[in-house]
Design a protein around this motif. Structure first.
Motif, PDB file in Angstrom:
ATOM      1  N   UNK A  57       0.816  -1.218   0.000  1.00 57.69           N
ATOM      2  CA  UNK A  57       0.000   0.000   0.000  1.00 57.69           C
ATOM      3  C   UNK A  57       0.851   1.269   0.000  1.00 57.69           C
ATOM      4  N   UNK A  58       2.172   1.114   0.096  1.00 56.25           N
ATOM      5  CA  UNK A  58       3.043   2.281   0.103  1.00 56.25           C
ATOM      6  C   UNK A  58       3.064   3.035   1.421  1.00 56.25           C
ATOM      7  N   UNK A  59       2.602   2.385   2.500  1.00 54.91           N
ATOM      8  CA  UNK A  59       2.613   3.038   3.814  1.00 54.91           C
ATOM      9  C   UNK A  59       4.017   3.050   4.414  1.00 54.91           C
ATOM     10  N   UNK A  60       4.802   2.024   4.100  1.00 56.43           N
ATOM     11  CA  UNK A  60       6.178   1.930   4.587  1.00 56.43           C
ATOM     12  C   UNK A  60       6.962   0.973   3.697  1.00 56.43           C
ATOM     13  N   UNK A  61       8.269   0.948   3.895  1.00 60.77           N
ATOM     14  CA  UNK A  61       9.126   0.115   3.049  1.00 60.77           C
ATOM     15  C   UNK A  61       9.592  -1.129   3.775  1.00 60.77           C
ATOM     16  N   UNK A  62      10.241  -1.978   3.019  1.00 61.74           N
ATOM     17  CA  UNK A  62      10.748  -3.225   3.553  1.00 61.74           C
ATOM     18  C   UNK A  62      11.727  -2.978   4.711  1.00 61.74           C
ATOM     19  N   UNK A  63      12.545  -1.940   4.567  1.00 62.64           N
ATOM     20  CA  UNK A  63      13.527  -1.658   5.628  1.00 62.64           C
ATOM     21  C   UNK A  63      12.826  -1.238   6.928  1.00 62.64           C
ATOM     22  N   UNK A  64      11.668  -0.546   6.801  1.00 64.23           N
ATOM     23  CA  UNK A  64      10.897  -0.169   7.997  1.00 64.23           C
ATOM     24  C   UNK A  64      10.347  -1.426   8.679  1.00 64.23           C
ATOM     25  N   UNK A  65       9.820  -2.341   7.862  1.00 66.16           N
ATOM     26  CA  UNK A  65       9.299  -3.600   8.406  1.00 66.16           C
ATOM     27  C   UNK A  65      10.393  -4.342   9.166  1.00 66.16           C
ATOM     28  N   UNK A  66      11.570  -4.416   8.551  1.00 69.20           N
ATOM     29  CA  UNK A  66      12.657  -5.181   9.181  1.00 69.20           C
ATOM     30  C   UNK A  66      13.155  -4.482  10.446  1.00 69.20           C
ATOM     31  N   UNK A  67      13.131  -3.152  10.462  1.00 70.66           N
ATOM     32  CA  UNK A  67      13.549  -2.413  11.659  1.00 70.66           C
ATOM     33  C   UNK A  67      12.563  -2.643  12.807  1.00 70.66           C
ATOM     34  N   UNK A  68      11.274  -2.643  12.496  1.00 73.18           N
ATOM     35  CA  UNK A  68      10.261  -2.914  13.526  1.00 73.18           C
ATOM     36  C   UNK A  68      10.412  -4.342  14.039  1.00 73.18           C
ATOM     37  N   UNK A  69      10.618  -5.283  13.118  1.00 71.22           N
ATOM     38  CA  UNK A  69      10.767  -6.674  13.533  1.00 71.22           C
ATOM     39  C   UNK A  69      11.994  -6.843  14.427  1.00 71.22           C
ATOM     40  N   UNK A  70      13.093  -6.166  14.064  1.00 71.77           N
ATOM     41  CA  UNK A  70      14.310  -6.245  14.879  1.00 71.77           C
ATOM     42  C   UNK A  70      14.037  -5.738  16.289  1.00 71.77           C
ATOM     43  N   UNK A  71      13.230  -4.676  16.400  1.00 68.96           N
ATOM     44  CA  UNK A  71      12.915  -4.122  17.720  1.00 68.96           C
ATOM     45  C   UNK A  71      11.999  -5.066  18.509  1.00 68.96           C
TER      46      UNK A  71
END
Ligand SMILES: [Mg+2]
Ligand SMILES: [Zn+2]
Length: 192
Positions: A57-71
């Motif tokens: 949907x263009x709300x965020x990018x793959x790197x944002x997803x991975x950063x949230x998952x890392x946290x």
């Protein structure tokens, strides 16, 4: 082969704030980390399966997803809780970002993520479990032949739209779901 408890992420492990994409917004739900510890101590794998249509949907990018998952994983590990795997679906049929704007076989309730995880990690779907806060999680587990549990996590319960969306049990949170599974697990025959 190990049995597995598949967990939805947002609204099951961490608070669902809607298209979460900032690590600073990650808050684990009470008892979630300890629930994961207890499931793994019982010998079941814990694998997170997450719909992340925010990417399509263009709300965020793959790197944002991975950063949230890392946290999420950092906070879990602080409490001694480790995951055996993390699988996500970045797609949505009404997405706007190529190549993620697509019908796929991995967006829950489709079973693609579970099948991939089972194949890659050597897990048995038979005798395994799915826990999530949405009816689509319940149906996903149903279609994969698992026992599905619905956790409300303090949110109003959506009605089931089909028999596939009816869980084996409805529980307030992941801590209660883990307890239910471990009670059930104690009575299961071991896999050959
Ligand atoms: Mg959820
Ligand atoms: Zn997908």
């Amino acid at each position: 082969m190990r049995r597995v408890v598949f967990l939805d992420r947002d609204g099951t492990i961490n608070k669902d704030v809607g298209y979460i994409h900032q690590p600073a917004k990650v808050r684990l739900l009470p008892g979630a980390a300890q629930a994961i510890v207890s499931i793994r101590e019982a010998g079941l794998a814990v694998v997170v399966v997450s719909n992340q249509s925010g990417i399509a949907r263009g709300r965020f990018g793959l790197e944002d997803l991975l950063a949230v998952q890392a946290e999420v994983e950092r906070q879990l590990q602080e409490a001694g809780a480790w995951l055996d795997g993390f699988y996500y679906c970045p797609h949505h049929p009404e997405g706007v970002v190529e190549p993620f704007a697509a019908v796929c076989g991995c967006r829950k309730p489709a079973t693609g993520l579970l099948e991939r995880a089972a194949r890659e990690l050597g897990l048995s779907l038979e005798g395994s479990f799915m826990v999530g806060d949405k009816r689509s999680d319940v149906a996903c587990g149903y279609y994969a032949g698992l026992t599905s549990l619905l956790v409300t996590s303090g949110m109003p319960l959506e009605p089931a739209a089909s028999p596939a969306e009816e869980p084996a049990h409805i529980l307030p949170d992941l801590a209660a779901a883990a307890k239910w599974i471990l009670g059930r697990w104690a009575g299961l025959e071991p896999l050959r």
